[in-house]
Design a protein around this motif. Structure first.
Motif, PDB file in Angstrom:
ATOM      1  N   LYS A 151       1.968   9.448  14.356  1.00 56.36           N
ATOM      2  CA  LYS A 151       0.970   9.821  15.381  1.00 56.36           C
ATOM      3  C   LYS A 151      -0.085   8.743  15.582  1.00 56.36           C
ATOM      4  CE  LYS A 151       1.024  14.832  14.601  1.00 56.36           C
ATOM      5  NZ  LYS A 151       0.239  15.881  13.915  1.00 56.36           N
ATOM      6  N   ILE A 152      -0.475   8.077  14.491  1.00 59.20           N
ATOM      7  CA  ILE A 152      -1.544   7.077  14.617  1.00 59.20           C
ATOM      8  C   ILE A 152      -0.988   5.652  14.694  1.00 59.20           C
ATOM      9  CG2 ILE A 152      -3.324   8.511  13.530  1.00 59.20           C
ATOM     10  CD1 ILE A 152      -2.870   6.890  10.947  1.00 59.20           C
ATOM     11  N   GLY A 153       0.337   5.532  14.766  1.00 57.56           N
ATOM     12  CA  GLY A 153       0.950   4.218  14.926  1.00 57.56           C
ATOM     13  C   GLY A 153       0.851   3.334  13.696  1.00 57.56           C
ATOM     14  N   ALA A 154       0.822   3.954  12.503  1.00 57.69           N
ATOM     15  CA  ALA A 154       0.787   3.167  11.264  1.00 57.69           C
ATOM     16  C   ALA A 154       2.199   3.060  10.693  1.00 57.69           C
ATOM     17  CB  ALA A 154      -0.143   3.830  10.250  1.00 57.69           C
ATOM     18  N   GLU A 155       2.514   1.899  10.154  1.00 56.75           N
ATOM     19  CA  GLU A 155       3.842   1.701   9.544  1.00 56.75           C
ATOM     20  C   GLU A 155       3.861   2.106   8.079  1.00 56.75           C
ATOM     21  OE1 GLU A 155       4.442  -2.148  12.405  1.00 56.75           O
ATOM     22  OE2 GLU A 155       3.757  -2.349  10.339  1.00 56.75           O
ATOM     23  N   ALA A 156       2.678   2.171   7.493  1.00 54.74           N
ATOM     24  CA  ALA A 156       2.597   2.542   6.079  1.00 54.74           C
ATOM     25  C   ALA A 156       1.227   3.141   5.779  1.00 54.74           C
ATOM     26  CB  ALA A 156       2.850   1.330   5.201  1.00 54.74           C
ATOM     27  N   PHE A 157       1.153   3.764   4.609  1.00 57.14           N
ATOM     28  CA  PHE A 157      -0.086   4.406   4.160  1.00 57.14           C
ATOM     29  C   PHE A 157      -0.318   4.024   2.704  1.00 57.14           C
ATOM     30  CE2 PHE A 157      -1.930   8.120   1.893  1.00 57.14           C
ATOM     31  CZ  PHE A 157      -3.133   8.248   2.572  1.00 57.14           C
ATOM     32  N   ILE A 158      -1.572   3.768   2.366  1.00 57.40           N
ATOM     33  CA  ILE A 158      -1.885   3.467   0.965  1.00 57.40           C
ATOM     34  C   ILE A 158      -2.956   4.410   0.443  1.00 57.40           C
ATOM     35  CG2 ILE A 158      -3.616   1.686   1.580  1.00 57.40           C
ATOM     36  CD1 ILE A 158      -2.689   0.185  -1.006  1.00 57.40           C
ATOM     37  N   THR A 159      -2.779   4.902  -0.785  1.00 58.78           N
ATOM     38  CA  THR A 159      -3.836   5.674  -1.425  1.00 58.78           C
ATOM     39  C   THR A 159      -3.860   5.384  -2.917  1.00 58.78           C
ATOM     40  OG1 THR A 159      -4.810   7.845  -1.860  1.00 58.78           O
ATOM     41  CG2 THR A 159      -2.409   7.755  -1.775  1.00 58.78           C
TER      42      THR A 159
ATOM     43  N   ALA B  47       0.126  -6.705  -1.883  1.00 57.11           N
ATOM     44  CA  ALA B  47       0.232  -7.671  -0.775  1.00 57.11           C
ATOM     45  C   ALA B  47       1.672  -8.149  -0.618  1.00 57.11           C
ATOM     46  CB  ALA B  47      -0.712  -8.853  -1.017  1.00 57.11           C
ATOM     47  N   ASN B  48       2.325  -8.450  -1.748  1.00 51.53           N
ATOM     48  CA  ASN B  48       3.732  -8.877  -1.705  1.00 51.53           C
ATOM     49  C   ASN B  48       4.622  -7.786  -1.132  1.00 51.53           C
ATOM     50  OD1 ASN B  48       3.271 -11.392  -2.747  1.00 51.53           O
ATOM     51  ND2 ASN B  48       3.575 -10.739  -4.881  1.00 51.53           N
ATOM     52  N   LEU B  49       4.363  -6.592  -1.596  1.00 49.86           N
ATOM     53  CA  LEU B  49       5.142  -5.438  -1.152  1.00 49.86           C
ATOM     54  C   LEU B  49       5.025  -5.247   0.360  1.00 49.86           C
ATOM     55  CD1 LEU B  49       6.731  -2.855  -1.969  1.00 49.86           C
ATOM     56  CD2 LEU B  49       4.535  -1.733  -2.288  1.00 49.86           C
ATOM     57  N   LEU B  50       3.802  -5.344   0.869  1.00 50.08           N
ATOM     58  CA  LEU B  50       3.572  -5.151   2.310  1.00 50.08           C
ATOM     59  C   LEU B  50       4.295  -6.236   3.111  1.00 50.08           C
ATOM     60  CD1 LEU B  50      -0.244  -4.232   2.251  1.00 50.08           C
ATOM     61  CD2 LEU B  50       1.684  -2.665   2.577  1.00 50.08           C
ATOM     62  N   LYS B  51       4.299  -7.444   2.546  1.00 53.50           N
ATOM     63  CA  LYS B  51       4.983  -8.564   3.206  1.00 53.50           C
ATOM     64  C   LYS B  51       6.486  -8.292   3.249  1.00 53.50           C
ATOM     65  CE  LYS B  51       2.701 -12.377   2.838  1.00 53.50           C
ATOM     66  NZ  LYS B  51       2.064 -13.489   2.108  1.00 53.50           N
ATOM     67  N   GLU B  52       7.039  -7.915   2.087  1.00 47.88           N
ATOM     68  CA  GLU B  52       8.474  -7.603   1.980  1.00 47.88           C
ATOM     69  C   GLU B  52       8.894  -6.517   2.965  1.00 47.88           C
ATOM     70  OE1 GLU B  52       8.920  -8.253  -2.809  1.00 47.88           O
ATOM     71  OE2 GLU B  52       9.518  -6.312  -1.965  1.00 47.88           O
ATOM     72  N   GLN B  53       8.034  -5.510   3.083  1.00 51.87           N
ATOM     73  CA  GLN B  53       8.358  -4.358   3.931  1.00 51.87           C
ATOM     74  C   GLN B  53       7.968  -4.599   5.400  1.00 51.87           C
ATOM     75  OE1 GLN B  53      10.076  -1.576   2.834  1.00 51.87           O
ATOM     76  NE2 GLN B  53      10.302  -2.815   0.989  1.00 51.87           N
ATOM     77  N   ARG B  54       7.458  -5.782   5.674  1.00 55.94           N
ATOM     78  CA  ARG B  54       7.042  -6.165   7.027  1.00 55.94           C
ATOM     79  C   ARG B  54       6.061  -5.164   7.648  1.00 55.94           C
ATOM     80  NH1 ARG B  54      10.564 -10.202   8.336  1.00 55.94           N
ATOM     81  NH2 ARG B  54      12.547 -10.183   7.219  1.00 55.94           N
ATOM     82  N   VAL B  55       5.077  -4.770   6.835  1.00 57.51           N
ATOM     83  CA  VAL B  55       4.057  -3.836   7.317  1.00 57.51           C
ATOM     84  C   VAL B  55       2.951  -4.623   8.023  1.00 57.51           C
ATOM     85  CG1 VAL B  55       2.260  -2.194   6.605  1.00 57.51           C
ATOM     86  CG2 VAL B  55       4.505  -2.157   5.482  1.00 57.51           C
ATOM     87  N   SER B  56       2.699  -4.270   9.285  1.00 62.85           N
ATOM     88  CA  SER B  56       1.610  -4.962   9.980  1.00 62.85           C
ATOM     89  C   SER B  56       0.439  -4.029  10.287  1.00 62.85           C
ATOM     90  CB  SER B  56       2.121  -5.595  11.280  1.00 62.85           C
ATOM     91  OG  SER B  56       2.650  -4.600  12.119  1.00 62.85           O
ATOM     92  N   ARG B  57       0.696  -2.702  10.216  1.00 59.64           N
ATOM     93  CA  ARG B  57      -0.389  -1.728  10.426  1.00 59.64           C
ATOM     94  C   ARG B  57      -0.385  -0.737   9.262  1.00 59.64           C
ATOM     95  NH1 ARG B  57      -2.404  -1.021  15.601  1.00 59.64           N
ATOM     96  NH2 ARG B  57      -2.266   1.234  15.553  1.00 59.64           N
ATOM     97  N   LEU B  58      -1.436  -0.824   8.449  1.00 61.79           N
ATOM     98  CA  LEU B  58      -1.508  -0.012   7.221  1.00 61.79           C
ATOM     99  C   LEU B  58      -2.654   0.996   7.307  1.00 61.79           C
ATOM    100  CD1 LEU B  58      -0.653   0.407   4.176  1.00 61.79           C
ATOM    101  CD2 LEU B  58      -2.399  -1.319   3.611  1.00 61.79           C
ATOM    102  N   ALA B  59      -2.318   2.278   7.194  1.00 65.63           N
ATOM    103  CA  ALA B  59      -3.360   3.305   7.182  1.00 65.63           C
ATOM    104  C   ALA B  59      -3.934   3.407   5.773  1.00 65.63           C
ATOM    105  CB  ALA B  59      -2.771   4.654   7.601  1.00 65.63           C
TER     106      ALA B  59
END
Ligand code: ZN
Ligand code: ZN
Length: 356
Positions: A14-22, A81-93
């Motif tokens: 809904k918010i156009g995020a490719e991933a979420f971090i908590t 950071a490495n993980l986000l790069k590997e997963q090609r995440v460009s928008r992180l909630a």
């Protein structure tokens, strides 16, 4: 846990995020099952990762079978950071409740990633308790009620408030609780007028009422119960107040129905107390959501925007507080069901007059 991840992914889309971090402990536990004290949960559209350090790798693998466990050899932020790069995440909630320091660290380490602040994403999913959660919460309520049963034989004139608090906690721990759900309130006599009067060294006297607001922490979840008892015959005014609070609590329970607003449930208690002439002596909201946190969504207050729905778990806890005289509060934990509600507490709410 996989149903929970699916619900989160719907929100991310809904918010156009490719991933979420908590890294919030309650949300980390809710999403992954991992109960350790450090770790970052990263959820993408088709995978879920738990980044933690070597102390927890084994425990994480055991508790979070749906997650890929990432052992952060050096700094957690670099591993993420490495993980986000590997997963090609460009928008992180991320959760806007993180510290400013964390936000700065992330902004620097995830320089190519757009950080999208969110508020209550997981907390809104957590409002609806599933079967597995209710099994745990029912046990947390049972433990607290067993402690209340026990304490009735312990309270007598001459006992201090902190003795009551320690005895309640000791009993709950023996029953399997990991501890108190929160800093327990034991307020006797005039101290009962303090809605949040923590237990002190004050000695309980004959003729005083004692308000105990406590709960058990059990497997990450909490119960939250308040009962006010009288040690010997109470002041007639206190008896009258008790009766008003009890009627307000029952009116509040009556309003806990699916489709009804939280605001209306709050008003049910407030109207009754105001009509009885004690409106100014109430002052707090009627209740709150309960679960992994002692206070969570939905709020049951005059300002609440939430509508009650099956699966929500809330407290109902009106009170009256008169400076110099004392106070009464009665609190139950209540599950909203398809056709009404279920009060989880079995303990009587009739005024208990303990022998002196
Ligand atoms: Zn409480
Ligand atoms: Zn409460």
């Amino acid at each position: 846990m996989s149903g929970r991840l699916e619900k989160l992914r719907v929100e991310l889309e809904k918010i156009g995020a490719e991933a979420f971090i908590t890294e919030k402990p309650e949300n980390r536990l809710y999403l992954s099952g991992f109960s350790g004290s450090t770790g970052s949960v990263v959820v993408t559209a088709d995978q879920a990762f738990l980044v933690t350090d070597f102390r927890y790798v084994e425990q994480a693998a055991e508790q979070a079978p749906d997650f890929v466990i990432v052992n952060n050899e050096r700094k957690a932020v670099e591993a993420i950071a490495n993980l986000l790069k590997e997963q090609r995440v460009s928008r992180l909630a991320f959760e806007s409740s993180v510290s400013f320091q964390t936000y700065q660290d992330w902004s620097k380490a995830f320089a190519d990633v757009e950080l999208l602040p969110t508020n209550g994403l997981v907390e809104k999913i957590r409002m609806y308790k599933d079967e597995a959660e209710m099994v745990i919460i029912r046990e947390a309520v049972r433990i607290a009620e067993a402690a209340f049963e026990h304490i009735q034989g312990y309270i007598r004139p001459g006992v201090r408030e902190i003795d009551v608090a320690m005895e309640l906690e000791f009993f709950m721990r023996k029953q399997g609780a990991t501890g108190s759900a929160f800093d327990m309130i034991v307020a006797s006599g005039p101290r009962g007028a303090l809605p949040h009067g923590r237990a002190t060294e004050k000695v309980i006297q004959a003729g005083e009422m004692v308000t105990m607001d406590f709960g058990a922490a059990f497997q990450g979840y909490n119960s939250d119960i308040t009962r006010t008892v009288s040690v010997g015959e109470p002041h007639p005014k206190m008896r009258e107040i008790y009766d008003v609070v009890l009627r307000a609590q029952l009116a509040g329970l009556q309003a806990l129905q699916p489709g009804n607003t939280c605001k209306a449930a709050d008003a049910a208690t407030r109207d009754l107390i105001t009509q009885a002439g004690y409106g100014d002596a109430y002052g707090h909201s009627a209740g709150h959501g309960l679960g992994l946190e002692v206070h969570e969504l939905p709020h049951v207050s005059a300002a609440s925007q939430f509508v009650l729905e099956p699966g929500m778990l809330v407290t109902m806890e009106p009170g009256i507080y008169i400076t110099g005289l004392g106070g009464v509060r009665i609190e139950d934990d209540v599950l909203i069901t398809a056709d009404g509600h279920e009060v989880l507490n079995k303990t009587t709410k009739e005024l208990l007059i303990l022998p002196v």
